[in-house]
Design a protein around this motif. Structure first.
Motif, PDB file in Angstrom:
ATOM      1  N   ARG A   1     -14.034  24.998  35.128  1.00 42.49           N
ATOM      2  CA  ARG A   1     -14.548  26.252  34.562  1.00 42.49           C
ATOM      3  C   ARG A   1     -15.998  26.487  34.944  1.00 42.49           C
ATOM      4  O   ARG A   1     -16.760  25.554  35.184  1.00 42.49           O
ATOM      5  CB  ARG A   1     -14.446  26.226  33.029  1.00 42.49           C
ATOM      6  N   ASP A   2     -16.373  27.780  34.970  1.00 41.04           N
ATOM      7  CA  ASP A   2     -17.792  28.133  35.006  1.00 41.04           C
ATOM      8  C   ASP A   2     -18.043  29.236  33.976  1.00 41.04           C
ATOM      9  O   ASP A   2     -17.113  29.869  33.471  1.00 41.04           O
ATOM     10  CB  ASP A   2     -18.269  28.500  36.410  1.00 41.04           C
ATOM     11  N   TYR A   3     -19.322  29.446  33.629  1.00 39.22           N
ATOM     12  CA  TYR A   3     -19.684  30.282  32.474  1.00 39.22           C
ATOM     13  C   TYR A   3     -20.804  31.274  32.827  1.00 39.22           C
ATOM     14  O   TYR A   3     -21.916  31.187  32.306  1.00 39.22           O
ATOM     15  CB  TYR A   3     -20.144  29.402  31.308  1.00 39.22           C
ATOM     16  N   PRO A   4     -20.557  32.259  33.677  1.00 38.72           N
ATOM     17  CA  PRO A   4     -21.610  33.203  34.062  1.00 38.72           C
ATOM     18  C   PRO A   4     -21.731  34.375  33.075  1.00 38.72           C
ATOM     19  O   PRO A   4     -21.099  34.400  32.031  1.00 38.72           O
ATOM     20  CB  PRO A   4     -21.140  33.684  35.431  1.00 38.72           C
ATOM     21  N   ASN A   5     -22.542  35.361  33.451  1.00 35.90           N
ATOM     22  CA  ASN A   5     -22.800  36.582  32.654  1.00 35.90           C
ATOM     23  C   ASN A   5     -23.359  36.235  31.273  1.00 35.90           C
ATOM     24  O   ASN A   5     -22.926  36.760  30.245  1.00 35.90           O
ATOM     25  CB  ASN A   5     -21.531  37.425  32.517  1.00 35.90           C
ATOM     26  N   ASP A   6     -24.363  35.366  31.250  1.00 38.79           N
ATOM     27  CA  ASP A   6     -24.886  34.846  29.989  1.00 38.79           C
ATOM     28  C   ASP A   6     -25.898  35.827  29.382  1.00 38.79           C
ATOM     29  O   ASP A   6     -26.935  36.123  29.988  1.00 38.79           O
ATOM     30  CB  ASP A   6     -25.553  33.493  30.231  1.00 38.79           C
ATOM     31  N   ASN A   7     -25.599  36.287  28.178  1.00 40.46           N
ATOM     32  CA  ASN A   7     -26.435  37.271  27.482  1.00 40.46           C
ATOM     33  C   ASN A   7     -26.874  36.684  26.149  1.00 40.46           C
ATOM     34  O   ASN A   7     -26.063  36.149  25.401  1.00 40.46           O
ATOM     35  CB  ASN A   7     -25.638  38.555  27.242  1.00 40.46           C
ATOM     36  N   ILE A   8     -28.172  36.796  25.804  1.00 38.46           N
ATOM     37  CA  ILE A   8     -28.725  36.151  24.617  1.00 38.46           C
ATOM     38  C   ILE A   8     -29.407  37.168  23.710  1.00 38.46           C
ATOM     39  O   ILE A   8     -30.055  38.111  24.183  1.00 38.46           O
ATOM     40  CB  ILE A   8     -29.727  35.037  25.021  1.00 38.46           C
ATOM     41  N   ILE A   9     -29.229  36.983  22.388  1.00 39.47           N
ATOM     42  CA  ILE A   9     -30.014  37.716  21.387  1.00 39.47           C
ATOM     43  C   ILE A   9     -30.323  36.745  20.243  1.00 39.47           C
ATOM     44  O   ILE A   9     -29.721  35.678  20.138  1.00 39.47           O
ATOM     45  CB  ILE A   9     -29.297  38.978  20.846  1.00 39.47           C
ATOM     46  N   VAL A  10     -31.254  37.143  19.372  1.00 37.14           N
ATOM     47  CA  VAL A  10     -31.595  36.369  18.183  1.00 37.14           C
ATOM     48  C   VAL A  10     -31.465  37.298  16.987  1.00 37.14           C
ATOM     49  O   VAL A  10     -32.011  38.404  17.004  1.00 37.14           O
ATOM     50  CB  VAL A  10     -33.023  35.798  18.262  1.00 37.14           C
ATOM     51  N   ASP A  11     -30.727  36.875  15.943  1.00 37.37           N
ATOM     52  CA  ASP A  11     -30.555  37.752  14.790  1.00 37.37           C
ATOM     53  C   ASP A  11     -31.709  37.590  13.803  1.00 37.37           C
ATOM     54  O   ASP A  11     -32.652  36.827  14.038  1.00 37.37           O
ATOM     55  CB  ASP A  11     -29.189  37.538  14.121  1.00 37.37           C
ATOM     56  N   ASP A  12     -31.641  38.312  12.684  1.00 30.61           N
ATOM     57  CA  ASP A  12     -32.758  38.345  11.741  1.00 30.61           C
ATOM     58  C   ASP A  12     -32.951  37.028  11.000  1.00 30.61           C
ATOM     59  O   ASP A  12     -33.984  36.822  10.370  1.00 30.61           O
ATOM     60  CB  ASP A  12     -32.568  39.474  10.732  1.00 30.61           C
TER      61      ASP A  12
END
Length: 623
Positions: free
Chosen positions: A298-309
């Motif tokens: 497997r590979d894991y591309p398209n990595d998108n990050i956010i931080v919640d409150d």
């Protein structure tokens, strides 16, 4: 014990029932109705001669320096007759009393009265007690007293919108060379922001080698968007569409899948990085943490990050079980989060959809109170989403129409729990806007067209995505959509929300740009709106990173509010008005008149804004 066959000539009503109980146990009356009613003691046997006291009214309210009266009634019970002495007291101290008379003669079967006159120069709530005594018999009644100072109230509308901001772009400036022309091609992945008084840009420079692979994490910053610091290389490997950043205003958070090029390397790790941003443009990095250890197939591309409150980190990505690595060839959109702010532990890995298998993309919006919304899509398929309500994921929601053919990029924005999506439909060749109801249904409208597949200049046949980017001003609920116009050598803009959109051609002038140049953008609305558009130009390496900063003005938008002063408790003084505005720059306010005489009246406060943003205005009245 009640008397049998007893007849009375006294008039009673239903208030006499509670009055009888109050009189028998010396209780305070509930209201003036039962206080003024006659008790029915004569209906009962073995009633010894006695007397009782009541006050009418039992509640007094007056302002300081004035007087108020209540009548003290002394009733004969059981054929009592005699002289009753009266005396007043207060709790707390602060009331002045006059009783007239202080001694009364109560006739058999009748009553006598005395007038209690009360005054005070001290505002407050009091209990006045009048005690009557006759021989060994002692009874009392209580009066509730409120003494109020002359005062005033001030009121004004709770909110005011002066006008929508106008965006202006600076002339583009070159930031730095780079070896990667297509780094911004997945523009829904964050790469830039404003924090610590600086514009920040994080990108891949494929001219350098990190971790034995071409492409290093590189960053630079600028105080004004015109002059940029020399780039700094952080020795970790990043590549297109497998890296994104996020900020909370003080730190940078990033996610990366450490593969050589997009979808080329199986069995690698998803890595999480955190660094403290410094005002000198440096970053104090902490050691990386492993989010997920890749399986060999497997590979894991398209990595998108956010931080919640809550400080919890969320990462969306594609799990690709690659046939070339011995996998099944199945692709799935995934999302995972840290265990609170413990970034060494990751949990909640969730498959968002199993409807299709191809190159999945995931966008995430933090909604507050631990809630997030995730949208997910495949190129040339429709757009879907799901809500995480703080404890679990809800069902799949249809964001676009089912026959939409979404492009590679789609953007997800929110203001509180209101969620919005922007996407391009390859079928209709239009940009579209969708807004979510609290029940999970989506309303869609068309933004407009751009120079896309049917433009005057043909796209490079190997393009991966349209050269477009979108950003959101949550203060004014405005989406800004930017796209490269190769024919006119410019970046054009759509601005609006819902069904109202305005197109501005040539907001940024560019040199001649070949497809597929990539662009990115961001807008941050607080405390004042700032933003920037980035794009890469050039026909061969080294390419050039360019930026045009965005400024927002309401062009002197004006408005007014009415401030009302109302007299309380006989106030007749002068009220002087003053104002406090936060932030202190960008909004001017003046009130006419600034002093209101006679205790009541109105003032018109005129507001003029020069910078778009959200302001807190406090209007203070003093006397």
């Amino acid at each position: 014990v009640a008397k049998r066959s007893f007849t009375s000539g006294t008039l009673y009503n239903h208030y006499s029932f509670p009055r009888t109980i109050e009189a028998n146990w010396n209780l305070t009356s509930f209201t003036t109705n039962d206080a003024n009613a006659s008790p029915m003691r004569e209906f009962f046997k073995t009633q010894s001669p006695d007397f009782e006291l009541t006050a009418s009214p039992p509640i007094l309210t007056f302002k300081t320096g004035t007087v108020s009266n209540t009548t003290i009634n002394i009733y004969s019970l059981g054929n009592y007759t005699g002289q009753v002495s009266l005396s007043p007291s207060s709790s707390p101290q602060g009331l002045t009393f006059t009783l007239n008379p202080t001694t009364v003669n109560v006739p058999r079967g009748g009553f006598a009265t005395s007038t209690l006159t009360t005054t005070s120069n001290q505002a407050g709530n009091y209990k006045a007690t009048v005690t009557g005594s006759s021989g060994t018999a002692i009874h009392n009644t209580t009066i509730t007293i409120s003494v109020n100072s002359p005062d005033f109230t001030i009121s004004a509308p709770g909110s005011l919108t002066l006008g929508l901001p106008t965006s202006n772009a600076s002339s583009p400036v070159a930031i730095t060379p780079t070896g990667d022309r297509t780094y911004f091609e997945s523009s829904y992945l964050g790469s830039a922001f404003y924090a610590k008084g600086l514009y920040w840009l994080f990108y891949e420079d494929s001219r350098n080698t990190c971790e034995h692979q071409m492409g290093c994490l590189t960053y630079t910053s600028s105080a004004n968007g015109t002059k940029w610091r020399a780039p700094t290389t952080f020795p970790v490997h990043v590549t297109d569409s497998s890296f994104s950043v996020y900020t909370n205003g003080t730190s940078i958070f990033y996610a990366r899948y450490n593969e050589t090029t997009f979808e080329s390397s199986c069995g690698r790790k998803i890595q999480f990085g955190l660094g403290n941003l410094n005002t000198n443009g440096s970053v104090s990095w902490q050691p990386e943490q492993t989010v997920a250890q890749g399986a060999p197939d497997r590979d894991y591309p398209n990595d998108n990050i956010i931080v919640d409150d809550t400080g919890q980190v969320w990462i969306g990505y594609m799990m690709a079980s690659k046939g070339g690595c011995g996998g099944s060839g199945t692709d799935r959109p995934q999302i995972i989060h840290s265990q609170g702010t413990n970034y060494t532990l990751w949990t909640g890995n969730t498959t968002l959809s199993t409807a299709h298998s191809d190159n999945w993309h995931v966008a995430i919006a933090p909604l507050g109170n631990g809630q997030v919304y995730a949208s997910y899509w495949i190129y040339n398929h429709d757009l879907h989403g799901r809500l995480y309500n703080g404890t679990s994921w809800g069902p799949d929601e249809q964001i676009s129409t089912t026959n939409t053919l979404n492009d590679v990029n789609s953007w997800l924005f929110n203001s509180g729990t209101s969620v919005y999506a922007v996407y391009f439909d390859n079928r209709t060749e239009t940009y579209n806007y969708a807004s979510r109801s609290t029940g999970g249904t989506w309303t869609r409208s068309i933004i407009g067209t751009a120079e896309t597949h049917s433009g005057n200049t043909a796209f490079n046949p190997d393009y991966y995505s349209l050269p477009d980017a979108a950003a959101y001003d949550s203060t004014d609920n405005l989406v800004y959509l930017f796209y490269m116009n190769s024919t006119n050598h410019s970046i054009d803009q759509w601005k609006g929300s819902g069904t109202s959109w305005t197109k501005t051609n040539h907001i940024i002038s560019t040199a001649s740009v070949p497809y597929a140049d990539s662009i990115s953008s961001f807008i941050q609305p607080s405390p004042v709106i700032v933003g920037a558009v980035f794009y890469i130009s050039g026909t061969s390496s080294p390419f050039t990173m360019n930026v045009a900063t965005l400024s927002f003005s309401t062009n002197g938008s004006v408005g007014s509010i009415t401030v009302s002063i109302a007299s309380q408790n006989g106030f007749a003084g002068t009220v002087n008005l003053s104002t406090l505005v936060k932030p202190t720059t960008g909004l001017n306010i003046s009130c006419t008149p600034s002093s209101i005489t006679g205790g009541s009246g109105t003032s018109i406060c005129n507001l003029n804004s020069t910078l778009s943003g959200t302001y807190n205005v406090t209007i203070i009245g003093s006397s």
